[in-house]
Design a protein around this motif. Structure first.
Motif, PDB file in Angstrom:
ATOM      1  N   THR A  83      -1.371   1.634   1.310  1.00 58.92           N
ATOM      2  CA  THR A  83      -0.348   1.152   1.153  1.00 58.92           C
ATOM      3  C   THR A  83      -0.188  -0.605   0.855  1.00 58.92           C
ATOM      4  OG1 THR A  83       1.987   0.885   2.217  1.00 58.92           O
ATOM      5  CG2 THR A  83       0.371   0.368   3.666  1.00 58.92           C
ATOM      6  N   GLU A  84       0.744  -0.745   0.223  1.00 51.40           N
ATOM      7  CA  GLU A  84       1.139  -2.270  -0.168  1.00 51.40           C
ATOM      8  C   GLU A  84       1.661  -2.966   1.175  1.00 51.40           C
ATOM      9  OE1 GLU A  84       3.141  -2.487  -3.797  1.00 51.40           O
ATOM     10  OE2 GLU A  84       1.765  -1.684  -5.134  1.00 51.40           O
ATOM     11  N   GLY A  85       1.333  -4.056   0.853  1.00 53.22           N
ATOM     12  CA  GLY A  85       1.893  -4.763   2.200  1.00 53.22           C
ATOM     13  C   GLY A  85       1.966  -6.413   1.900  1.00 53.22           C
ATOM     14  N   LYS A  86       2.117  -7.233   3.029  1.00 50.79           N
ATOM     15  CA  LYS A  86       2.371  -8.653   2.757  1.00 50.79           C
ATOM     16  C   LYS A  86       1.437  -9.187   3.899  1.00 50.79           C
ATOM     17  CE  LYS A  86       5.982  -8.613   0.088  1.00 50.79           C
ATOM     18  NZ  LYS A  86       5.990  -8.943  -1.262  1.00 50.79           N
ATOM     19  N   MET A  87       0.720 -10.594   3.621  1.00 54.18           N
ATOM     20  CA  MET A  87       0.083 -11.035   4.507  1.00 54.18           C
ATOM     21  C   MET A  87       0.654 -12.568   4.763  1.00 54.18           C
ATOM     22  SD  MET A  87      -3.902 -11.485   4.987  1.00 54.18           S
ATOM     23  CE  MET A  87      -4.311 -11.703   3.372  1.00 54.18           C
ATOM     24  N   TYR A  88       0.915 -13.193   5.735  1.00 54.37           N
ATOM     25  CA  TYR A  88       1.253 -14.478   5.545  1.00 54.37           C
ATOM     26  C   TYR A  88       0.890 -15.314   7.047  1.00 54.37           C
ATOM     27  CZ  TYR A  88       5.161 -13.148   8.582  1.00 54.37           C
ATOM     28  OH  TYR A  88       5.839 -12.582   9.504  1.00 54.37           O
ATOM     29  N   GLU A  89       0.909 -16.576   6.951  1.00 55.56           N
ATOM     30  CA  GLU A  89       0.320 -17.514   8.162  1.00 55.56           C
ATOM     31  C   GLU A  89       1.671 -18.325   8.535  1.00 55.56           C
ATOM     32  OE1 GLU A  89      -3.744 -19.594   9.425  1.00 55.56           O
ATOM     33  OE2 GLU A  89      -2.990 -19.888   7.123  1.00 55.56           O
ATOM     34  N   LYS A  90       1.776 -18.214  10.005  1.00 61.04           N
ATOM     35  CA  LYS A  90       2.825 -19.084  10.443  1.00 61.04           C
ATOM     36  C   LYS A  90       2.432 -19.208  11.993  1.00 61.04           C
ATOM     37  CE  LYS A  90       7.771 -18.459  11.668  1.00 61.04           C
ATOM     38  NZ  LYS A  90       8.955 -17.403  11.794  1.00 61.04           N
ATOM     39  N   GLY A  91       2.646 -20.622  12.267  1.00 60.22           N
ATOM     40  CA  GLY A  91       2.388 -20.960  13.884  1.00 60.22           C
ATOM     41  C   GLY A  91       0.975 -20.722  14.103  1.00 60.22           C
ATOM     42  N   GLY A  92      -0.096 -20.626  13.255  1.00 60.50           N
ATOM     43  CA  GLY A  92      -1.389 -20.429  13.700  1.00 60.50           C
ATOM     44  C   GLY A  92      -1.714 -18.929  13.876  1.00 60.50           C
ATOM     45  N   LEU A 124       0.484  -9.445   9.084  1.00 62.84           N
ATOM     46  CA  LEU A 124       0.266  -8.084   8.295  1.00 62.84           C
ATOM     47  C   LEU A 124       1.345  -7.379   8.392  1.00 62.84           C
ATOM     48  CD1 LEU A 124      -3.509  -7.197   8.837  1.00 62.84           C
ATOM     49  CD2 LEU A 124      -2.595  -8.532   6.806  1.00 62.84           C
ATOM     50  N   VAL A 125       2.253  -7.134   7.448  1.00 64.22           N
ATOM     51  CA  VAL A 125       3.396  -6.326   7.577  1.00 64.22           C
ATOM     52  C   VAL A 125       3.107  -5.495   6.409  1.00 64.22           C
ATOM     53  CG1 VAL A 125       5.834  -6.325   7.199  1.00 64.22           C
ATOM     54  CG2 VAL A 125       4.589  -8.481   8.134  1.00 64.22           C
ATOM     55  N   TYR A 126       3.532  -3.910   6.750  1.00 61.58           N
ATOM     56  CA  TYR A 126       3.626  -2.726   5.980  1.00 61.58           C
ATOM     57  C   TYR A 126       4.455  -1.714   6.317  1.00 61.58           C
ATOM     58  CZ  TYR A 126       0.438  -0.684   9.418  1.00 61.58           C
ATOM     59  OH  TYR A 126      -0.290  -0.170  10.267  1.00 61.58           O
ATOM     60  N   GLU A 127       4.669  -1.043   5.301  1.00 57.94           N
ATOM     61  CA  GLU A 127       5.630   0.208   5.695  1.00 57.94           C
ATOM     62  C   GLU A 127       4.592   1.423   6.046  1.00 57.94           C
ATOM     63  OE1 GLU A 127       8.959   0.257   5.572  1.00 57.94           O
ATOM     64  OE2 GLU A 127       8.945  -1.944   5.064  1.00 57.94           O
ATOM     65  N   GLU A 128       5.105   2.078   6.992  1.00 64.37           N
ATOM     66  CA  GLU A 128       4.431   3.240   7.468  1.00 64.37           C
ATOM     67  C   GLU A 128       4.581   4.579   6.546  1.00 64.37           C
ATOM     68  OE1 GLU A 128       2.040   3.947   9.938  1.00 64.37           O
ATOM     69  OE2 GLU A 128       2.296   1.875  11.060  1.00 64.37           O
ATOM     70  N   SER A 129       3.729   5.475   6.662  1.00 63.49           N
ATOM     71  CA  SER A 129       3.664   6.488   5.653  1.00 63.49           C
ATOM     72  C   SER A 129       4.056   7.993   6.382  1.00 63.49           C
ATOM     73  CB  SER A 129       2.222   6.710   5.144  1.00 63.49           C
ATOM     74  OG  SER A 129       2.058   7.962   4.545  1.00 63.49           O
ATOM     75  N   GLU A 130       4.481   8.805   5.709  1.00 62.86           N
ATOM     76  CA  GLU A 130       4.638  10.040   6.401  1.00 62.86           C
ATOM     77  C   GLU A 130       3.509  10.529   7.033  1.00 62.86           C
ATOM     78  OE1 GLU A 130       5.895  14.807   4.762  1.00 62.86           O
ATOM     79  OE2 GLU A 130       6.149  12.987   3.554  1.00 62.86           O
ATOM     80  N   LEU A 131       2.316  10.073   6.551  1.00 65.13           N
ATOM     81  CA  LEU A 131       0.994  10.845   7.132  1.00 65.13           C
ATOM     82  C   LEU A 131       0.766  10.195   8.411  1.00 65.13           C
ATOM     83  CD1 LEU A 131      -1.492  10.127   4.192  1.00 65.13           C
ATOM     84  CD2 LEU A 131      -0.491  12.201   4.750  1.00 65.13           C
ATOM     85  N   SER A 132       1.408   8.907   9.031  1.00 65.24           N
ATOM     86  CA  SER A 132       1.094   8.310  10.169  1.00 65.24           C
ATOM     87  C   SER A 132       2.081   8.843  11.133  1.00 65.24           C
ATOM     88  CB  SER A 132       1.207   6.678  10.129  1.00 65.24           C
ATOM     89  OG  SER A 132       2.630   6.655   9.825  1.00 65.24           O
TER      90      SER A 132
END
Length: 146
Positions: free
Chosen positions: A26-35, A39-47
């Motif tokens: 899946t596509e997702g986002k990755m970022y750093e905050k406060g040390g 990782l953020v992503y949308e779950e799939s029907e498979l999960s």
């Protein structure tokens, strides 16, 4: 905030039956905050959690997972830290189920610059229902990486 591709592999060893596996990309986002690295992503029907968003917070030796969705019954928080048990409640359409987690091992080789790999090996007990070992592996690929 970086756009990334995540390969999510989950294996559950329920102890009384054959292992259950889930694999999806899946596509997702990755970022750093406060040390911490997120990782953020949308779950799939498979999960089994379609319509939910999962956020993983990697902070040193601790990983927190928060899953929420349109249906608030699917919302859950889990903390993984070796040597520290975690207890919580899993929302289901039939009511809340108490659970406990014992983290066996965390391997985190994830960075904002390179992507990388996160692995969590843990035992989970759904009180009154089941228990078993679980392996969650997430490969973080930067755009254009194979």
């Amino acid at each position: 905030m970086e756009n990334v591709v995540l390969r999510v592999d989950g294996i559950r060893f329920p102890g009384t039956s054959e292992e259950e596996t889930v694999e999806f990309v899946t596509e997702g986002k990755m970022y750093e905050k406060g040390g911490s690295l997120f990782l953020v992503y949308e779950e799939s029907e498979l999960s089994g959690f379609e319509g939910c968003t999962t956020t993983l917070r990697i902070a040193g030796e601790k990983v927190s997972m928060i899953r929420f969705g349109r249906d608030s019954m699917m919302n859950v928080r889990m903390d993984f830290e070796e040597g520290r048990p975690y207890e919580g409640y899993y929302g289901t359409p039939y009511g809340a189920i108490e659970f406990g987690i014992e983290t066996n091992r965390i391997i985190s080789k994830v960075s904002l610059e390179d992507g990388g790999y996160l692995s969590i090996d843990y035992d989970m007990k759904l009180v009154g229902l089941s228990e078993g070992r679980n392996l969650l592996s997430i490969r973080v690929l930067k755009r254009g990486e194979k």
